[in-house]
Scaffold this motif. Structure first.
Motif, PDB file in Angstrom:
ATOM      1  N   ARG A  68     -13.832 -12.352 -36.442  1.00 55.98           N
ATOM      2  CA  ARG A  68     -13.501 -13.581 -37.829  1.00 55.98           C
ATOM      3  C   ARG A  68     -12.550 -14.336 -37.125  1.00 55.98           C
ATOM      4  N   GLN A 178     -18.011 -17.450 -41.568  1.00 61.54           N
ATOM      5  CA  GLN A 178     -18.107 -16.940 -40.462  1.00 61.54           C
ATOM      6  C   GLN A 178     -19.395 -17.830 -40.040  1.00 61.54           C
ATOM      7  N   SER A 383     -18.677  -9.639 -39.982  1.00 55.81           N
ATOM      8  CA  SER A 383     -16.778  -9.735 -40.537  1.00 55.81           C
ATOM      9  C   SER A 383     -16.484  -8.470 -40.121  1.00 55.81           C
TER      10      SER A 383
END
Length: 487
Positions: A68, A178, A383
């Protein structure tokens, strides 16, 4: 950093996993500037002891924070808080809570000639026992099937409306956030509004060609290059012209001369791990290509679908034109079919805000949306931080088999020339017409990819693309040795 606790008290009864609690708490402290950029995180052992959790829980939490953009891993030194900048500071939200929504949002006849359709048909119709050294994907057992299955199950447990409704034309917002972080690591600045998800890079190329060209326009491609786009562009009425590809990029003399003569609208190029040679663009040529694009007014479409198979510039040089241009004259394409799963069909386009809106509208007119479910699966895998380790394992495995495979190629009479140092492909010279060789291979239950298909003119060629990950069966070597004459 000392080994003092860096999270709030953890609860084992909250319904939230310990991994998610740790990741959320550390991320909040970084966002609130309580943990500064460059600070060293406690070691895994120290963190586990301070918070009474297992080392596995700490590793998984740190990996999620790396994915992240909050932490970075330095080999041999540990984990550090990533310096926050506009390039790597994404929006803080993770996956939406359950129930939440986002507002931005024929059989071949005898004697049929070998062409692009022929190869693709046989790729999809291949039996489970057929060997495919000409394949363009990694074998299934190289990929993380259990991880994808787990992500699918997790998505399936969410609110039913998330599975039954349309997605959004521009793509699942958390995935685009992302991707913003992923691009920042490549030194490409792109806000989520500059990213459009697609059904793989194949659809991305089709959308770009349809938006920016008209019948009679010229599109430049590398020669050799990925064969599928030749027929696709020709079907749109475009004139497709090949630019000879060298080990460090295109032949600049030819590119300059042909650009002045034909005034192309687009130039499609693999800058990193070019298909089929696995070579990469030099920094000098990247600058030259960009200069010519500005001089002659064409747009560069940078297809970087093999991005994650490259070990990174710290190990091998890699220059992306989009990083030089920052998406002014360059449209950047990426995807996960080569390193995650071909069946997910998730790709993306990164471009200027104006062009992103135009391409999102064109996508909407063509397919309404891409698969929201597939995009949620890809987002979850990225993620959670597991993808980084998976591609590390793939690269290491490719490195192991590549050198051995190249040596074996030379033993059976194939000429490799400049052996690639990354990626899955070798562009080998068999010394014979590889279209004829491919026909013989089919009779032996093998699928090859002859060199003629990789050139816009599709003339006979002694070259062929071989996938080092798909050449581990003795029958492949027996056939090549017998047919080339040195086995």
């Amino acid at each position: 950093m000392t080994n003092t606790p860096v999270t709030a008290l953890l609860s084992r009864d909250s319904g939230e996993t310990l991994i998610d609690q740790i990741a959320r708490s550390v991320a909040a402290r970084i966002d609130d500037k309580l943990l500064r950029g460059g600070a060293r995180m406690p070691s895994i052992r120290q963190f586990a002891a301070a918070h009474s959790v297992s080392a596995f829980t700490v590793v998984a939490s740190y990996d999620k924070l790396v994915a992240r953009g909050y932490l970075e891993s330095r080999r041999g030194a540990g984990f550090f808080v990533r310096e926050r900048s506009p390039l790597n500071t994404g929006e803080r939200s993770a996956a939406p809570a359950a129930g939440a929504s986002t507002s931005e949002e024929a059989a071949d006849g005898p004697g049929r000639p070998l062409d692009v359709v022929w190869l693709i048909r046989h790729m999809f119709n291949a039996s489970p026992t057929q060997k495919a050294p000409g394949s363009g994907v990694l074998p299934a057992d190289w990929l993380d099937g259990p991880g994808i299955a787990s992500a699918l199950r997790a998505i399936g447990r969410q609110h039913a409306s998330l599975l039954l409704n349309y997605g959004t034309p521009q793509g699942f917002l958390p995935l685009r956030q992302q991707l913003q972080r992923k691009l920042a690591e490549l030194e490409i600045e792109a806000a989520p509004g500059q990213i459009v998800t697609t059904v793989g890079v194949t659809q991305a190329l089709d959308l770009v060609a349809r938006e920016f060209t008209r019948p009679g326009d010229t599109i430049f491609v590398d020669d050799p290059a990925w064969y599928l786009m030749f027929g696709s562009f020709a079907a749109l009425g475009a004139r497709v012209i090949g630019i000879p590809r060298r080990a460090d990029g295109p032949d600049m003399v030819q590119l300059a001369q042909l650009a002045a003569l034909h005034k192309p609208k687009l130039y499609i190029i693999n800058s990193v791990l070019h298909n089929p040679t696995s070579t990469s663009l030099s920094a000098a040529k990247a600058f030259q290509v960009l200069r010519l694009a500005e001089e002659h007014g064409f747009t560069i479409v940078e297809d970087d679908v093999y991005c994650d198979l490259h070990p990174g510039p710290a190990v091998q040089p890699a220059t992306r034109i989009a990083a030089l241009d920052q998406l002014q004259r360059v449209i950047y394409l990426g995807g996960f079919s080569k390193s995650m799963a071909a069946n997910l069909r998730v790709g993306f386009i990164a471009t200027s805000p104006e062009w992103a809106q135009r391409l999102a509208d064109r996508k909407m007119l063509a397919t309404l949306t891409s698969s929201d479910i597939a995009e949620r699966v890809v987002y979850k895998i990225l993620s959670e931080g597991l993808y980084r380790k998976q591609v590390d394992r793939i690269r290491a495995r490719l490195d192991t088999v590549r050198a051995r495979t190249v040596r074996q190629m030379e033993k059976v009479g194939l000429k490799v020339g400049v052996a690639p140092t990354a990626g899955m492909f070798v562009w080998a010279d068999a010394g014979v017409d590889t279209s004829v060789l491919t026909e013989r291979a089919m009779a032996a239950g093998l699928l090859l990819a002859p060199g003629s298909l990789f050139s816009p003119n599709q003339l006979p060629s002694t070259r062929m693309r071989l996938n080092v990950a798909a050449m581990q069966e003795p029958t492949v070597w027996e056939f090549l040795g017998r047919e080339i004459g040195k086995g």
